[in-house]
Design a protein around this motif. Structure first.
Motif, PDB file in Angstrom:
ATOM      1  N   LEU A   2      -0.822  -3.442   3.004  1.00 10.21           N
ATOM      2  CA  LEU A   2      -0.401  -2.792   4.227  1.00 10.21           C
ATOM      3  C   LEU A   2       0.973  -3.290   4.686  1.00 10.21           C
ATOM      4  O   LEU A   2       1.482  -2.833   5.570  1.00 10.21           O
ATOM      5  N   HIS A   3       1.803  -4.130   3.944  1.00  5.01           N
ATOM      6  CA  HIS A   3       3.086  -4.047   4.265  1.00  5.01           C
ATOM      7  C   HIS A   3       3.973  -4.293   2.959  1.00  5.01           C
ATOM      8  O   HIS A   3       3.726  -4.901   1.987  1.00  5.01           O
ATOM      9  N   ARG A   4       5.026  -3.644   3.042  1.00  9.57           N
ATOM     10  CA  ARG A   4       6.185  -3.856   1.857  1.00  9.57           C
ATOM     11  C   ARG A   4       7.326  -3.971   2.789  1.00  9.57           C
ATOM     12  O   ARG A   4       7.933  -3.022   3.317  1.00  9.57           O
ATOM     13  N   SER A   5       8.135  -5.151   2.356  1.00 11.48           N
ATOM     14  CA  SER A   5       9.316  -5.447   2.966  1.00 11.48           C
ATOM     15  C   SER A   5      10.669  -5.295   1.932  1.00 11.48           C
ATOM     16  O   SER A   5      10.356  -4.567   0.685  1.00 11.48           O
ATOM     17  N   ASN A   6      11.599  -6.013   2.151  1.00 12.25           N
ATOM     18  CA  ASN A   6      12.770  -5.790   1.299  1.00 12.25           C
ATOM     19  C   ASN A   6      13.167  -4.277   0.971  1.00 12.25           C
ATOM     20  O   ASN A   6      13.657  -4.112  -0.067  1.00 12.25           O
ATOM     21  N   PHE A   7      13.251  -3.457   2.210  1.00  8.62           N
ATOM     22  CA  PHE A   7      13.649  -2.085   2.174  1.00  8.62           C
ATOM     23  C   PHE A   7      12.872  -1.215   1.057  1.00  8.62           C
ATOM     24  O   PHE A   7      13.464  -0.529   0.305  1.00  8.62           O
ATOM     25  N   GLU A   8      11.771  -1.821   0.697  1.00  7.92           N
ATOM     26  CA  GLU A   8      10.702  -0.969  -0.185  1.00  7.92           C
ATOM     27  C   GLU A   8      10.256   0.194   0.695  1.00  7.92           C
ATOM     28  O   GLU A   8       9.010   0.009   1.369  1.00  7.92           O
ATOM     29  N   TYR A   9      10.798   1.454   0.539  1.00  9.86           N
ATOM     30  CA  TYR A   9      10.338   2.526   1.259  1.00  9.86           C
ATOM     31  C   TYR A   9       9.676   3.430   0.278  1.00  9.86           C
ATOM     32  O   TYR A   9      10.062   4.295  -0.570  1.00  9.86           O
TER      33      TYR A   9
END
Length: 222
Positions: A83-90
């Motif tokens: 439910l979370h993707r960081s590091n500008f993973e759109y």
């Protein structure tokens, strides 16, 4: 209210969510990337508090602000969905893997990292997306502002464990609210008729069964 359905009550999960999602006090509304200084840095999601293991379930997601950005999605998934993707993973989070099925505001339906065009995009504030999960048939269908769009996915009951409602977004200041919720469970008689139908080799072989006509008709229509 849908025929034969009763009201259901669940909210967004305060624990099982991205840290970039804030919830209203009644947990009916979810707010994504609302920091006044920092923009979105990836993809955030939140799931509902209730996992579905059987029955038919209908719920509505209301766009409290117009959707925008790379992805805003509605759908279902197992407890294994990230439910979370960081590091500008759109990314289109719901349907990114085989553990979830999702609909993007761009009208594309996603599962297993593959997409198909399912309906026209929807951009307006107050757009209401209805989700109809039928675990007896293994289908997930959607409606847009009350207009039924047809079955988007089949085989959704092939996974082990419960399926949870999920919403996700990559866009700053996305606001999604919960609308109406209903559920329906088969009676014992309906379950028996469904079991009979599942074991028939052909649909028309029901006419050969030594049963009253009313039961034969029910088996055909279940």
């Amino acid at each position: 209210m849908l025929t034969g359905f009763q009201r259901e009550s669940w909210v967004w999960d305060q624990i099982t969510k991205s840290p970039e999602v804030l919830l209203s006090s009644d947990r009916h509304s979810a707010y994504f990337y609302i920091d006044p200084i920092y923009e979105s840095t990836g993809t955030a999601g939140v799931r509902g508090t209730k996992g579905f293991t059987e029955g038919e379930h209908y719920w509505e997601v209301v766009f409290l602000e117009p959707p925008c950005g790379t992805s805003v999605m509605i759908g279902v998934g197992t407890e294994n969905v990230a439910l979370h993707r960081s590091n500008f993973e759109y990314i289109d989070l719901i349907g990114f893997d085989t553990e979830s099925w999702g609909l993007s505001y761009k009208g594309t339906a996603w599962h297993g990292g593959q997409k198909v065009q399912y309906c026209e995009p929807f951009f307006d504030k107050t757009t209401v997306i209805g989700c109809h999960l039928n675990l007896y048939k293994g289908t997930l269908a959607f409606s847009v502002n009350g207009t039924y769009m047809g079955v988007a996915f089949t085989g959704v009951n092939s996974v082990c464990g419960p399926l949870y409602p999920i919403v996700s977004s990559t866009a700053s200041e996305t606001e999604l609210g919960l609308g109406e919720q209903y559920c329906r469970y088969l009676t014992l008689q309906e379950k028996c008729l469904q079991t009979i139908k599942r074991h028939l080799e052909y649909d028309d072989s029901v006419d050969c069964l030594p049963l009253p006509k009313v039961f034969k008709s029910s088996i055909k229509n279940i």
